[in-house]
Write an enzyme that holds these catalytic residues in place. Sequence first.
Site, PDB file in Angstrom:
ATOM      1  N   ASP A  23       0.843  -1.195   0.000  1.00 21.00           N
ATOM      2  CA  ASP A  23       0.000   0.000   0.000  1.00 21.00           C
ATOM      3  C   ASP A  23       0.881   1.250   0.000  1.00 21.00           C
ATOM      4  O   ASP A  23       1.596   1.499   0.971  1.00 21.00           O
ATOM      5  CB  ASP A  23      -0.904  -0.051   1.246  1.00 21.00           C
ATOM      6  CG  ASP A  23      -1.743   1.202   1.399  1.00 21.00           C
ATOM      7  OD1 ASP A  23      -1.867   1.960   0.421  1.00 21.00           O
ATOM      8  OD2 ASP A  23      -2.279   1.406   2.507  1.00 21.00           O
ATOM      9  N   ASN A  25      -0.325   4.461  -0.381  1.00 18.82           N
ATOM     10  CA  ASN A  25      -0.968   5.722   0.021  1.00 18.82           C
ATOM     11  C   ASN A  25      -1.728   5.637   1.345  1.00 18.82           C
ATOM     12  O   ASN A  25      -2.551   6.497   1.647  1.00 18.82           O
ATOM     13  CB  ASN A  25      -1.908   6.222  -1.099  1.00 18.82           C
ATOM     14  CG  ASN A  25      -3.033   5.227  -1.356  1.00 18.82           C
ATOM     15  OD1 ASN A  25      -3.045   4.137  -0.780  1.00 18.82           O
ATOM     16  ND2 ASN A  25      -3.979   5.601  -2.207  1.00 18.82           N
ATOM     17  N   ASP A  27      -4.107   3.682   2.658  1.00 22.17           N
ATOM     18  CA  ASP A  27      -5.554   3.468   2.827  1.00 22.17           C
ATOM     19  C   ASP A  27      -5.887   2.027   3.200  1.00 22.17           C
ATOM     20  O   ASP A  27      -7.045   1.626   3.192  1.00 22.17           O
ATOM     21  CB  ASP A  27      -6.317   3.892   1.556  1.00 22.17           C
ATOM     22  CG  ASP A  27      -5.941   3.028   0.351  1.00 22.17           C
ATOM     23  OD1 ASP A  27      -5.084   2.133   0.492  1.00 22.17           O
ATOM     24  OD2 ASP A  27      -6.501   3.250  -0.743  1.00 22.17           O
ATOM     25  N   ASP A  31      -1.820  -1.105  -4.014  1.00 26.16           N
ATOM     26  CA  ASP A  31      -2.135  -0.333  -5.222  1.00 26.16           C
ATOM     27  C   ASP A  31      -0.993  -0.464  -6.235  1.00 26.16           C
ATOM     28  O   ASP A  31       0.063  -1.031  -5.930  1.00 26.16           O
ATOM     29  CB  ASP A  31      -2.411   1.133  -4.861  1.00 26.16           C
ATOM     30  CG  ASP A  31      -1.409   1.655  -3.843  1.00 26.16           C
ATOM     31  OD1 ASP A  31      -0.200   1.464  -4.080  1.00 26.16           O
ATOM     32  OD2 ASP A  31      -1.821   2.218  -2.809  1.00 26.16           O
ATOM     33  N   ASP A 202      -9.815 -15.359 -17.369  1.00 25.81           N
ATOM     34  CA  ASP A 202     -10.652 -15.875 -16.286  1.00 25.81           C
ATOM     35  C   ASP A 202     -11.794 -16.726 -16.848  1.00 25.81           C
ATOM     36  O   ASP A 202     -12.430 -16.342 -17.835  1.00 25.81           O
ATOM     37  CB  ASP A 202     -11.217 -14.662 -15.532  1.00 25.81           C
ATOM     38  CG  ASP A 202     -11.885 -15.026 -14.233  1.00 25.81           C
ATOM     39  OD1 ASP A 202     -11.194 -15.538 -13.346  1.00 25.81           O
ATOM     40  OD2 ASP A 202     -13.108 -14.784 -14.096  1.00 25.81           O
ATOM     41  N   GLU A 275      -7.559 -19.887 -17.627  1.00 21.52           N
ATOM     42  CA  GLU A 275      -8.063 -20.580 -16.445  1.00 21.52           C
ATOM     43  C   GLU A 275      -9.170 -21.509 -16.929  1.00 21.52           C
ATOM     44  O   GLU A 275     -10.239 -21.055 -17.337  1.00 21.52           O
ATOM     45  CB  GLU A 275      -8.648 -19.594 -15.430  1.00 21.52           C
ATOM     46  CG  GLU A 275      -9.038 -20.299 -14.161  1.00 21.52           C
ATOM     47  CD  GLU A 275     -10.260 -19.737 -13.429  1.00 21.52           C
ATOM     48  OE1 GLU A 275     -10.430 -20.082 -12.262  1.00 21.52           O
ATOM     49  OE2 GLU A 275     -11.063 -18.996 -14.035  1.00 21.52           O
TER      50      GLU A 275
HETATM   51  C1  NOJ Z   1     -11.745 -17.265 -11.160  1.00 22.87           C
HETATM   52  C2  NOJ Z   1     -11.014 -16.237 -10.348  1.00 22.87           C
HETATM   53  O1  NOJ Z   1      -9.697 -16.672 -10.142  1.00 22.87           O
HETATM   54  C3  NOJ Z   1     -11.796 -16.102  -9.069  1.00 22.87           C
HETATM   55  O2  NOJ Z   1     -11.102 -15.355  -8.101  1.00 22.87           O
HETATM   56  C4  NOJ Z   1     -13.137 -15.503  -9.388  1.00 22.87           C
HETATM   57  O3  NOJ Z   1     -13.916 -15.475  -8.217  1.00 22.87           O
HETATM   58  C5  NOJ Z   1     -13.873 -16.327 -10.440  1.00 22.87           C
HETATM   59  N1  NOJ Z   1     -13.029 -16.740 -11.520  1.00 22.87           N
HETATM   60  C6  NOJ Z   1     -14.997 -15.531 -11.034  1.00 22.87           C
HETATM   61  O4  NOJ Z   1     -14.471 -14.496 -11.816  1.00 22.87           O
END
Ligand code: NOJ
Length: 532
Positions: A23, A25, A27, A31, A202, A275
């Site tokens: 971090d 800044n 908070d 970041d 993702d 993924e």
């Molecule tokens: C896989 C991501 O790694 C995870 O963190 C997320 O909750 C789900 N996909 C939905 O986007």
Amino acid sequence: MSSQDPWWSQAVIYQIYPRSFFDSNGDGEGDLAGIALKIEYLKSLGIDAIWLSPFYKSPNKDGGYDVSDPRMVDPRFGSLADFGRLVDLCHENSLRVIVDLVPNHFSSEHRWFQEAIAAEAGSPARQRFHFRDPNSDGSPPNNWISLFGGSTWSKAPDGQFYLHLFDQSQPDLNWENPEVAADFEETLRFWLDRGVDGFRIDVAHGLVKEEIEKDHYAPELLSDALRLDIEMEPARRSEILATVPFFNRPGVHEIYRTWRRIFDSYDRDVVSVAEIWVHPPEEAALYVRPDELNQVFNFDLLTTPFEADALFESISGAFSILEPVGALPTWALSNHDSPRVASRLGVSQSQALAIFLLALPGSFYLYNGQELSLPDGDVLDSDRQDPVYFRTQGLQKGRDGARVPLPWSADEVNCGFSTARPWLPIAESWRELSVEAQEKDSASSLHLFRRALSIRQALVDSGSNIAWIESQSAEILAFTRGDFLVLLNTSREDQDFASDGSIYMASNEMTSADGSTIYLPPLSSCWVTRAK
Ligand code: NOJ
């Protein structure tokens, strides 16, 4: 590695969870400027690239995987200018930058979803998502179960339902709508034009849905589907995922072919890593065909026990699955979605396995904090943020334990992560695990990883073929790669292994060799250089 191989084929890629890294800044949340401030540290690790989990505009209902503007930095993380500075700094330091892309869903706060909610049933605004009327009895259109627990359907104010495979704040996009595809192509170009070197995609197996009109789960599967998560017994998980009509549909591949053409239009090697959770596992190879993506995550080791047989099956399986398309596996022991490996297997086991995997062909994904052998953080229920915890009514604790911020300092407030209370508190006991404490201790986990990464190139240079060796003990795994012999002792006993050679790298400093025998301490691994 031959000079023709792209940079990513055997790279070590360091996953940064920006909210928990550093971090700048005060908070309480990490970041982008905080990551830039730690560039010397990143460089000192010997990694090839960083992968940034989402830092895009987001109401943060699912750790930023609920994106409300994919072409904007969330103010909590900084600005586009901060991002540009970070990319430049990384490149000046020979580190590549991979960013996350979340194409399965948007946040419900994305402009498109706000428009859809305000629009009428059947309108073009609704056709960017999956809206359906309720059944005649008022129930949701089908009985699909969210991966975070509960129904995949939530009601819009006018009574129509919308589909969300994850949280209700993450409406799934309708990839049959060309507007969706066009928007993602714009997003890819947006970040590529800002210098990124690749994307982690993702839920890459989930974009195309079929048979939305139909129920899926038979009643006997429904109760298990309700707790479908990473802790589930892998065979059972695969059985359930084998047939879901919303994963691994053939239509996804056309999307990746289009993206590949975009990646190839840039004059640098852009990496794409997917993924995916597919069944049967062999279907992973389809995603890395020559005209699609480059890598798929191999999640098998996230649940494999620390036993020689099971590890052998998993590792050799990872090679054979991808062999038909000539791709190499990826290796990962931790990420932001799963328990930290030091907690799951134990510290010695996790280090031994990491050093063993680092000797294998393929690329290695290192989750921030794994180099410190951090355990999962203890998170109070009152501090939890993961939607999994809330959607399962606390039945599953969720993933916050693996997301507790990193300890940097042995004596500063909040272990030096932030001057403010961290978004998830850091235990006092983590001071001794901090970067500062481990820098001073040459026997620390940090030094172990640095050593391994600094000399790993010698293994990479010795080719991508390995040969497993029948070992004298059922609890030892052994393979050769070029002139190297690589050993893993999964037992809690000292083990001897007959071989010439000397120790090049070891997870335990008590490892030794006398010219005819390698002496392996319990739960350890080593790389041995043998005479030619
Ligand atoms: C896989 C991501 O790694 C995870 O963190 C997320 O909750 C789900 N996909 C939905 O986007």
